[in-house]
Design a protein around this motif. Structure first.
Motif, short mmCIF file in Angstrom:
data_model
loop_
_atom_site.label_atom_id
_atom_site.label_comp_id
_atom_site.label_asym_id
_atom_site.label_seq_id
_atom_site.Cartn_x
_atom_site.Cartn_y
_atom_site.Cartn_z
N TRP A 315 -6.20 -55.71 -30.34
CA TRP A 315 -6.00 -54.47 -30.99
C TRP A 315 -7.24 -53.56 -31.13
CZ3 TRP A 315 -2.09 -54.60 -35.94
CH2 TRP A 315 -1.50 -53.37 -36.17
N ALA A 316 -8.32 -54.28 -31.75
CA ALA A 316 -9.37 -53.35 -32.02
C ALA A 316 -10.00 -52.89 -30.33
CB ALA A 316 -10.29 -54.16 -32.48
N ALA A 317 -9.89 -53.58 -29.55
CA ALA A 317 -10.38 -53.39 -28.13
C ALA A 317 -9.47 -51.88 -27.47
CB ALA A 317 -10.27 -54.37 -27.19
N ARG A 318 -8.17 -52.10 -28.03
CA ARG A 318 -7.59 -50.88 -27.50
C ARG A 318 -7.70 -49.56 -28.39
NH1 ARG A 318 -1.18 -53.31 -26.52
NH2 ARG A 318 -2.02 -54.46 -24.60
N LEU A 319 -8.14 -49.58 -29.50
CA LEU A 319 -8.61 -48.62 -30.35
C LEU A 319 -10.06 -48.17 -29.97
CD1 LEU A 319 -7.40 -49.46 -33.92
CD2 LEU A 319 -6.29 -47.91 -32.31
N PHE A 320 -10.90 -49.12 -29.30
CA PHE A 320 -12.31 -48.71 -29.27
C PHE A 320 -12.76 -49.42 -27.95
CE2 PHE A 320 -12.04 -48.66 -33.77
CZ PHE A 320 -12.95 -47.59 -34.10
N PRO A 321 -12.13 -48.86 -26.85
CA PRO A 321 -12.10 -49.47 -25.66
C PRO A 321 -13.79 -49.75 -25.03
CG PRO A 321 -11.49 -47.31 -25.29
CD PRO A 321 -11.26 -47.64 -26.74
N THR A 322 -14.73 -49.10 -25.51
CA THR A 322 -15.87 -49.08 -25.03
C THR A 322 -16.90 -49.66 -26.12
OG1 THR A 322 -16.71 -46.85 -25.75
CG2 THR A 322 -16.04 -47.12 -23.57
N ARG A 323 -16.48 -49.61 -27.18
CA ARG A 323 -17.01 -50.36 -28.40
C ARG A 323 -16.07 -51.24 -29.21
NH1 ARG A 323 -21.58 -46.15 -30.81
NH2 ARG A 323 -22.53 -45.57 -28.86
N PRO A 324 -15.64 -52.17 -28.71
CA PRO A 324 -14.59 -53.09 -29.51
C PRO A 324 -15.15 -53.89 -30.56
CG PRO A 324 -15.21 -54.16 -27.30
CD PRO A 324 -15.60 -52.77 -27.36
N ALA A 325 -16.74 -53.89 -30.81
CA ALA A 325 -17.31 -54.38 -31.85
C ALA A 325 -16.96 -53.79 -33.02
CB ALA A 325 -18.65 -54.60 -31.62
N ARG A 326 -16.78 -52.38 -33.14
CA ARG A 326 -16.58 -51.41 -34.32
C ARG A 326 -15.25 -51.78 -34.78
NH1 ARG A 326 -18.27 -45.46 -33.69
NH2 ARG A 326 -20.28 -46.76 -33.65
N GLY A 327 -14.48 -51.89 -33.91
CA GLY A 327 -12.91 -52.07 -34.64
C GLY A 327 -12.82 -53.73 -34.89
N VAL A 328 -13.63 -54.61 -34.29
CA VAL A 328 -13.41 -56.15 -34.90
C VAL A 328 -14.12 -56.08 -36.17
CG1 VAL A 328 -14.42 -58.28 -34.23
CG2 VAL A 328 -13.46 -56.95 -32.38
N THR A 329 -15.02 -55.33 -36.25
CA THR A 329 -15.97 -55.35 -37.57
C THR A 329 -15.21 -55.07 -38.63
OG1 THR A 329 -18.22 -55.18 -36.62
CG2 THR A 329 -17.82 -54.34 -38.79
N TRP A 330 -14.40 -53.81 -38.53
CA TRP A 330 -13.63 -53.13 -39.58
C TRP A 330 -12.28 -54.12 -39.81
CZ3 TRP A 330 -15.80 -50.59 -43.04
CH2 TRP A 330 -16.89 -49.73 -42.60
N SER A 331 -11.96 -54.64 -38.79
CA SER A 331 -10.72 -55.57 -38.88
C SER A 331 -11.16 -56.94 -39.67
CB SER A 331 -10.14 -56.23 -37.44
OG SER A 331 -9.34 -57.14 -37.53
N PHE A 332 -12.29 -57.39 -39.31
CA PHE A 332 -12.76 -58.60 -40.34
C PHE A 332 -13.28 -58.34 -41.58
CE2 PHE A 332 -13.24 -62.54 -37.27
CZ PHE A 332 -12.16 -61.69 -36.29
N VAL A 333 -13.54 -56.99 -41.75
CA VAL A 333 -13.80 -56.52 -43.26
C VAL A 333 -12.58 -56.70 -44.08
CG1 VAL A 333 -14.35 -54.66 -44.54
CG2 VAL A 333 -16.09 -55.27 -42.88
N GLY A 334 -11.38 -56.23 -43.68
CA GLY A 334 -10.23 -56.40 -44.08
C GLY A 334 -9.89 -57.96 -44.32
N LEU A 335 -9.95 -58.68 -43.24
CA LEU A 335 -9.57 -60.11 -43.35
C LEU A 335 -10.36 -60.46 -44.68
CD1 LEU A 335 -8.42 -62.47 -42.21
CD2 LEU A 335 -10.63 -62.62 -40.78
N GLY A 336 -11.58 -60.30 -44.75
CA GLY A 336 -12.54 -60.85 -45.84
C GLY A 336 -12.10 -60.16 -47.16
N VAL A 337 -11.63 -58.85 -47.24
CA VAL A 337 -11.27 -58.49 -48.57
C VAL A 337 -9.90 -59.13 -48.90
CG1 VAL A 337 -10.14 -56.25 -49.52
CG2 VAL A 337 -12.34 -56.15 -48.13
N GLY A 338 -8.81 -59.41 -47.90
CA GLY A 338 -7.82 -60.03 -48.20
C GLY A 338 -7.70 -61.21 -48.73
N GLN A 339 -8.83 -61.99 -48.06
CA GLN A 339 -9.24 -63.44 -48.81
C GLN A 339 -9.80 -63.49 -50.09
OE1 GLN A 339 -11.48 -65.17 -45.43
NE2 GLN A 339 -9.53 -65.92 -44.45
N THR A 340 -10.71 -62.62 -50.24
CA THR A 340 -11.48 -62.19 -51.33
C THR A 340 -10.60 -62.20 -52.79
OG1 THR A 340 -13.62 -61.92 -50.26
CG2 THR A 340 -13.39 -61.40 -52.77
N ALA A 341 -9.73 -61.33 -52.39
CA ALA A 341 -8.58 -60.63 -53.47
C ALA A 341 -7.71 -61.80 -53.77
CB ALA A 341 -7.99 -59.47 -52.94
#
Length: 386
Positions: A315-341
């Motif tokens: 999903w992140a790679a489709r949003l950021f085709p040349t910089r998938p790391a940016r989408g992956v980072t925000w995705s995993f931030v969301g994952l961490g927020v969900g787990q922490t809460a």
């Protein structure tokens, strides 16, 4: 004579395999193995439950710092980011193994947690830059299964006759060896890979982050309380260990998510996976799931957790085709927020209504993913990232 197609296939498998190996060390050992050894750490350092929680929080803090750092490093040099992640895992695990006191031990936890934050964006970006479009989707999801590999490999380590510090020193040596292997084998991106990325509207990223928060929130009870739940139903600690191993081993099936997304589409693959995840959670809501039910639940959780996180990378790679790391980072931030809460909320709910109800509720919440039938909440139907 080896054809170009064969060389390309071999290269994507090699990149995915080595990436999975580094992820296995950074997640399975440097981040998640901590929970397996909590009783031994408590005995060594005289930790209370509060102290154990503080150290766990330090791991999360290091993970978050690594994710934020990856926003700057992964797009500048994805290969260096992966190597840095491996090096931090080795250093962090080594500090924990040799720690003379809890302060040094805590510092090691922070460093080790940072490695997990760096590795997924780094690997995703490196695959995006070096693997051809034909194999990129599968490379991303298979590399992501490294977490499951690490969980499976670490599951039985608490049963070893060695002291925990010797086991942790072994983890550090493995991390160092894996980093050297990555340094020698990971490809260097071509100069043409450094293409300026177009900015993505915030509303395009929001559904991905919401999906990731949902993964974190529904998985947190399982990571935190599944062993306690299984023990309460009458299973032995050895059986619970087998269930942990099953989570990791079944997680390797998450690599099939890439092929599924290619065949039926990203949204359909995501929704089917979410439905199976809900079933796995709900099995622990049964009064007596038994060993078979526990193993099926563990297998469903491991396979769907790795598949869902892998689909987030696509999903992140489709949003950021040349910089998938940016989408992956925000995705995993969301994952961490969900787990922490969700972890403390699940604990509070367990005290009030019991763990079976918590797992039943988590299964129901997982079905909220079906809101993605609304195109505004769904992943992109197609994109340059695969």
């Amino acid at each position: 004579m080896v054809s170009v197609s064969e060389r390309t296939t071999a290269r994507w498998w090699s990149t995915a395999a080595v990436g999975a190996g580094v992820i296995a060390l950074c997640y399975g050992f440097a981040r998640y193995a901590y929970g397996l050894f909590v009783p031994r750490f408590g005995e060594t350092f005289g930790l209370t439950t509060v102290g154990v929680g503080v150290l766990g929080g330090l791991s999360t803090a290091g993970y978050g710092a690594g994710l934020l750092l990856s926003l700057r490093t992964a797009t500048r040099s994805a290969r260096a980011t992966v190597l840095l992640a491996g090096a931090l895992a080795a250093v962090g695990l080594g500090l924990m193994a040799a720690a003379p006191n809890v302060a040094v031990f805590g510092g090691g936890i922070v460093v080790a947690g940072g490695s997990a934050g760096l590795v997924s964006p780094g690997v995703a970006q490196l695959i995006g830059e070096t693997v051809g479009a034909r194999h990129r989707v599968r490379a991303q999801t298979w590399a992501n299964t490294g977490t499951g590999l690490g969980l499976a490999a670490s599951a039985f380590t608490p049963l070893l006759a060695f002291g925990w510090s010797s086991i942790w020193a072994g983890f550090a040596v493995l991390a160092a060896a894996m980093t050297v292997l990555a340094w020698r084998t990971l490809p260097r991106p071509p100069a043409s890979a450094t293409i300026p990325a177009k900015s993505t509207p915030v509303h395009g990223l929001t559904p991905l982050v919401v999906n990731s928060v949902l993964i974190g929130a529904t998985s947190a009870p399982y990571w935190t309380f599944s062993s306690s739940r299984l023990t309460a139903t009458g299973l032995s600690p050895t059986a619970a260990t087998w269930c942990w191993f099953t989570i990791g081993a079944a997680g390797l099936l998450g690599g099939l998510a890439g092929r599924a997304a290619e065949r039926v589409g990203l949204r359909t693959a995501n929704l089917v996976t979410w439905t199976l995840a809900a079933a796995g959670l709900a099995l622990l809501a049964l009064p007596r799931p038994g060993l078979l039910g526990a193993l099926v639940s563990s297998a469903l959780f491991g396979a769907t957790y790795m598949a869902l996180t892998g689909l987030c990378i696509l999903w992140a790679a489709r949003l950021f085709p040349t910089r998938p790391a940016r989408g992956v980072t925000w995705s995993f931030v969301g994952l961490g927020v969900g787990q922490t809460a969700a972890s403390p909320l699940a604990g509070a709910a367990a005290a009030g209504v019991g763990l079976p109800a918590v797992f039943g509720l988590a299964g129901l919440v997982a079905l909220a993913a079906w809101s993605q039938l609304d195109a505004r909440l769904a992943p992109p139907a197609s994109g340059p990232g695969g």
